[in-house]
Design a protein around this motif. Structure first.
Motif, PDB file in Angstrom:
ATOM      1  N   PRO A 117       0.842  -1.191   0.000  1.00  0.00           N
ATOM      2  CA  PRO A 117       0.000   0.000   0.000  1.00  0.00           C
ATOM      3  C   PRO A 117       0.882   1.246   0.000  1.00  0.00           C
ATOM      4  O   PRO A 117       1.988   1.239   0.545  1.00  0.00           O
ATOM      5  CB  PRO A 117      -0.794  -0.116   1.301  1.00  0.00           C
ATOM      6  N   HIS A 118       0.382   2.297  -0.603  1.00  0.00           N
ATOM      7  CA  HIS A 118       1.149   3.541  -0.638  1.00  0.00           C
ATOM      8  C   HIS A 118       1.453   4.022   0.782  1.00  0.00           C
ATOM      9  O   HIS A 118       2.522   4.585   1.040  1.00  0.00           O
ATOM     10  CB  HIS A 118       0.397   4.623  -1.415  1.00  0.00           C
ATOM     11  N   ARG A 119       0.548   3.773   1.738  1.00  0.00           N
ATOM     12  CA  ARG A 119       0.757   4.198   3.132  1.00  0.00           C
ATOM     13  C   ARG A 119       2.097   3.715   3.674  1.00  0.00           C
ATOM     14  O   ARG A 119       2.731   4.396   4.462  1.00  0.00           O
ATOM     15  CB  ARG A 119      -0.348   3.649   4.036  1.00  0.00           C
ATOM     16  N   LEU A 120       2.532   2.531   3.268  1.00  0.00           N
ATOM     17  CA  LEU A 120       3.772   1.965   3.768  1.00  0.00           C
ATOM     18  C   LEU A 120       4.990   2.744   3.274  1.00  0.00           C
ATOM     19  O   LEU A 120       6.014   2.806   3.951  1.00  0.00           O
ATOM     20  CB  LEU A 120       3.878   0.499   3.340  1.00  0.00           C
ATOM     21  N   ALA A 121       4.882   3.368   2.108  1.00  0.00           N
ATOM     22  CA  ALA A 121       5.998   4.112   1.521  1.00  0.00           C
ATOM     23  C   ALA A 121       5.763   5.622   1.520  1.00  0.00           C
ATOM     24  O   ALA A 121       6.577   6.367   0.982  1.00  0.00           O
ATOM     25  CB  ALA A 121       6.230   3.638   0.088  1.00  0.00           C
ATOM     26  N   CYS A 122       4.682   6.069   2.126  1.00  0.00           N
ATOM     27  CA  CYS A 122       4.305   7.482   2.091  1.00  0.00           C
ATOM     28  C   CYS A 122       5.285   8.334   2.892  1.00  0.00           C
ATOM     29  O   CYS A 122       5.521   8.074   4.078  1.00  0.00           O
ATOM     30  CB  CYS A 122       2.891   7.651   2.654  1.00  0.00           C
ATOM     31  N   PRO A 123       5.854   9.374   2.267  1.00  0.00           N
ATOM     32  CA  PRO A 123       6.771  10.242   3.005  1.00  0.00           C
ATOM     33  C   PRO A 123       6.045  11.162   3.992  1.00  0.00           C
ATOM     34  O   PRO A 123       6.684  11.778   4.831  1.00  0.00           O
ATOM     35  CB  PRO A 123       7.453  11.052   1.901  1.00  0.00           C
ATOM     36  N   GLY A 124       4.727  11.226   3.907  1.00  0.00           N
ATOM     37  CA  GLY A 124       3.964  12.088   4.799  1.00  0.00           C
ATOM     38  C   GLY A 124       3.548  11.427   6.102  1.00  0.00           C
ATOM     39  O   GLY A 124       2.924  12.055   6.945  1.00  0.00           O
ATOM     40  N   LEU A 125       3.881  10.141   6.286  1.00  0.00           N
ATOM     41  CA  LEU A 125       3.510   9.405   7.492  1.00  0.00           C
ATOM     42  C   LEU A 125       4.749   8.840   8.170  1.00  0.00           C
ATOM     43  O   LEU A 125       5.710   8.453   7.502  1.00  0.00           O
ATOM     44  CB  LEU A 125       2.561   8.244   7.140  1.00  0.00           C
ATOM     45  N   SER A 126       4.716   8.772   9.484  1.00  0.00           N
ATOM     46  CA  SER A 126       5.806   8.140  10.216  1.00  0.00           C
ATOM     47  C   SER A 126       5.474   6.661  10.406  1.00  0.00           C
ATOM     48  O   SER A 126       4.327   6.246  10.212  1.00  0.00           O
ATOM     49  CB  SER A 126       5.994   8.808  11.582  1.00  0.00           C
ATOM     50  N   LEU A 127       6.456   5.870  10.792  1.00  0.00           N
ATOM     51  CA  LEU A 127       6.203   4.447  11.035  1.00  0.00           C
ATOM     52  C   LEU A 127       5.200   4.243  12.167  1.00  0.00           C
ATOM     53  O   LEU A 127       4.446   3.282  12.172  1.00  0.00           O
ATOM     54  CB  LEU A 127       7.499   3.707  11.345  1.00  0.00           C
ATOM     55  N   ASP A 128       5.163   5.170  13.127  1.00  0.00           N
ATOM     56  CA  ASP A 128       4.171   5.067  14.198  1.00  0.00           C
ATOM     57  C   ASP A 128       2.758   5.237  13.652  1.00  0.00           C
ATOM     58  O   ASP A 128       1.822   4.635  14.157  1.00  0.00           O
ATOM     59  CB  ASP A 128       4.436   6.106  15.293  1.00  0.00           C
TER      60      ASP A 128
END
Length: 164
Positions: A117-128
């Protein structure tokens, strides 16, 4: 040779008031809540049409795919990864008809590849924010509960007098 009338199926109407009615298109369906919950758990939280397939966190365009829950997931475009490298719960597979489904937490078949999913590679989100290792967090929480319980049992045994 049988005549055309004999070859037609014999349909019998159902008894009761629902025999000739169908639910209106906007009627609630009891499974929708379950589907929405499953879609959210799987990460099928992509923008729904007619909105463009753009990530609300970073503005990049992803590849939107319909899931079996009727929701859409935003996949990282043109990226296929060996499934064993992707954390459980984030492995997405695309069927021949173009529908995406989440592989869940189980071990992937040897040699299989998946989409992420894009969420996993999204630069706008942290791993948390992403929680890619939800299963590990659940194991850690269970171990914390077990360790606390054991510590309480040990304290409890040490404070009681031997009445034996």
């Amino acid at each position: 040779m049988a005549d055309a009338h004999e070859r037609e199926p014999h349909l019998f109407p159902l008894p009761g008031p629902d025999s000739s009615r169908q639910s209106p298109a906007d009627a609630a369906r009891p499974w929708e809540g379950v589907d929405r919950t499953q879609a959210a758990h799987d990460g099928a939280t992509g923008p729904e049409p007619p909105a463009p397939p753009v990530c609300p966190h970073c503005g990049l365009t992803g590849e939107r795919r319909l899931t079996y829950t009727g929701r859409h997931v935003l996949l990282e475009p043109l990226l296929t990864v060996p499934a064993h490298l992707v954390p459980g719960g984030h492995r997405w597979y695309v069927d021949a008809d173009g529908r995406a489904w989440n592989g869940g937490l189980g071990e992937p078949p040897p040699g299989s590849a998946c989409r992420i999913p894009h969420r996993l590679a999204c630069p706008g989100l942290s791993l948390d924010d992403i929680e890619p290792w939800r299963w590990l967090a659940a194991v850690r929480a269970e171990n914390t509960r077990r360790a606390t319980r054991r510590a309480c049992e040990d304290d409890f045994r040490g404070t009681l007098p031997d009445a034996g």
